[in-house]
Design a protein around this motif. Structure first.
Motif, short mmCIF file in Angstrom:
data_model
loop_
_atom_site.label_atom_id
_atom_site.label_comp_id
_atom_site.label_asym_id
_atom_site.label_seq_id
_atom_site.Cartn_x
_atom_site.Cartn_y
_atom_site.Cartn_z
N ALA A 78 -0.87 -8.52 -7.01
CA ALA A 78 -0.49 -7.15 -6.65
C ALA A 78 -0.69 -6.19 -7.81
O ALA A 78 -1.22 -5.08 -7.64
CB ALA A 78 0.97 -7.13 -6.20
N VAL A 82 -3.57 -2.92 -8.46
CA VAL A 82 -3.31 -1.55 -8.94
C VAL A 82 -4.18 -1.24 -10.15
O VAL A 82 -4.78 -0.17 -10.25
CB VAL A 82 -1.81 -1.38 -9.30
N ALA A 93 -0.43 1.97 -3.18
CA ALA A 93 0.65 1.02 -3.48
C ALA A 93 2.01 1.63 -3.19
O ALA A 93 2.88 0.99 -2.59
CB ALA A 93 0.56 0.54 -4.93
N ALA A 295 4.01 -1.91 -6.23
CA ALA A 295 3.29 -3.13 -5.85
C ALA A 295 4.19 -4.35 -5.99
O ALA A 295 4.19 -5.24 -5.13
CB ALA A 295 2.04 -3.27 -6.72
#
Length: 433
Positions: A78, A82, A93, A295
């Motif tokens: 995650a 980003v 996100a 995220a």
């Protein structure tokens, strides 16, 4: 043998300089496997010597690392996503998390914020607008100071009421006496994971034309009579501080509500008052949620119900193990809530002595909170008088938070309970001697 132990101690002392003993396979083999404490078995004194004891592994108050380790691959992916987009402020996100969190709370809107304190301040400003320094907001003193801090920073005066001695939540029977001609709102604090009766509070406030803004910083996933924070009030604020039931990798917060206009105002206020990229429709501030925190939170949100269920299981163990002790007062759950046990708190007459004993056994505890807000130097001017909040003043001397996190095992809970019972009995015997 003594010679072997000395060798392992030297090994531990060296590896502590290199990122932690857990990275050394020899240490793990001969010490971690034997449940020897890295904190209480190896304590450096003022001369730098290493002292060895035979205590068990320490039990932290909160174990954030255990949660992170269980999700390491997903969290890494995650965050990497980003970073690969290089969109660290706002973006997909943040949108994905706020949409998911609104759905989780059963409301129409969620606005990401920089932290829980800003979330509450922005909720106040979004619902009421800036205060004049005189208008009042009723809340409790048995809370973290950020509740009152947000009220004052938004331009309002906090008026404190006492809490229920069994649930530690706002005593709704005191609201009538605290309400006056310049009262603008009520901020209930859903403390330790348990919600205030929002149906009752909302009905009382609606009858007097008052807004209700919930401080839900410790109530992620909590319900009362099936109602979640933000469903019966004008807005509810959350904190995602790392130790919360839903915690980020830093500071983050959110406001949830059902009113699109309130959500829009809060979003603008959190982004320098902007209505679009180059137009500042109101005076705002920089209080945005960053994308990395969003995220991380999006990954964790999918596990929150399971983690809360695990917390309730741990609370049930404590209740079973401690309920027979008349010298240990357990928290009471009101008849209709779904408690999520952000903290498990007990009351003890000799709280500080018990806490010291547990610390010596490697068991961490907390005090939430040792000084009521109305007794804090910054907020004494808002206090209504000496002994005006007797329950709150008594709780601060007796309250003790025991280790509570989803990964806590039954064996650990039994060890904590046994230590509390033993220490309480010893302190009681000492007091009688």
């Amino acid at each position: 043998s003594e010679r072997r132990n000395k060798r392992y101690v030297r090994c531990f002392a060296r590896t502590r300089q290199r990122g932690g003993p857990e990275r050394n396979p020899r240490f793990r083999k001969h010490f971690v496997a034997r449940r020897v404490s890295t904190v209480h078995d190896f304590l450096c004194n003022g001369c730098g010597d290493v002292i060895v004891s035979t205590t068990l592994a320490p039990i932290p108050l909160v174990d954030v690392q255990a949660q992170n380790e269980s999700l390491r691959a997903e969290l890494d992916d995650a965050v990497r996503s980003v970073v690969s987009r290089a969109q660290f402020i706002g973006g997909p996100a943040v949108d994905a998390f706020t949409e998911a969190f609104a759905a989780f709370c059963g409301v129409k809107h969620a606005v990401g914020c920089a932290n829980g304190t800003e979330a509450l301040r922005l909720a106040i400003l979004g619902v009421l607008g800036p205060g004049d320094g005189c208008a009042e907001i009723i809340t409790v003193s048995h809370t973290f100071a950020a509740t009152a801090e947000a009220i004052v920073m938004a331009g309002y005066t906090p008026v404190f009421v006492d809490v229920d001695p069994k649930t530690y939540l706002m005593d709704l029977d005191q609201l009538a006496d605290a309400c006056g001609p310049i009262t603008a709102a009520v901020i209930p604090v859903h403390l330790y994971g348990q919600m205030v009766d929002m149906a009752r509070l909302a009905a009382w406030a609606d009858g007097r034309g008052l807004a209700v803004i919930e401080d839900a910083a410790q109530a992620h996933g909590a319900r009362f009579g099936g109602v979640a924070p933000g469903q019966l009030s004008q807005a509810a604020s959350f904190s995602f501080y790392p130790g919360k039931n839903l915690g980020a990798w830093g500071d983050a917060g959110a406001v949830v509500c059902n009113d699109a206009r309130i959500a829009e105002r809060i979003a603008q206020l959190a982004d320098h008052g902007r209505s679009d990229k180059f137009t500042h429709a109101r005076v705002g501030s920089n209080a945005r949620m960053d994308a990395i925190q969003a995220a991380v939170l999006r990954v964790k949100l999918g596990r929150l119900d399971g983690w809360n269920a695990a917390r309730r299981r741990v609370a049930g163990w404590y209740d079973d193990l401690l309920r027979s002790r008349c010298d240990i007062l357990l928290p009471r759950t009101a008849y209709a809530p779904e408690h999520v046990f952000h903290l498990f708190t007990v009351q003890l007459t000799e709280r500080d002595a018990v806490r010291k004993s547990l610390s010596e056994q490697g068991i961490a505890t907390g005090i939430h909170y040792p000084i009521p807000v109305h007794d804090q130097p910054a907020y004494r001017k808002f206090a209504t008088g000496r002994d005006a909040l007797p329950v709150t003043s008594a709780l601060c001397k007796r309250i003790l938070s025991l280790p509570m996190y989803p990964e806590l095992t039954r064996t650990q809970a039994e060890r904590v309970a046994a230590a509390v019972i033993s220490a309480a009995a010893k302190t009681a015997a000492t007091a009688l001697a």
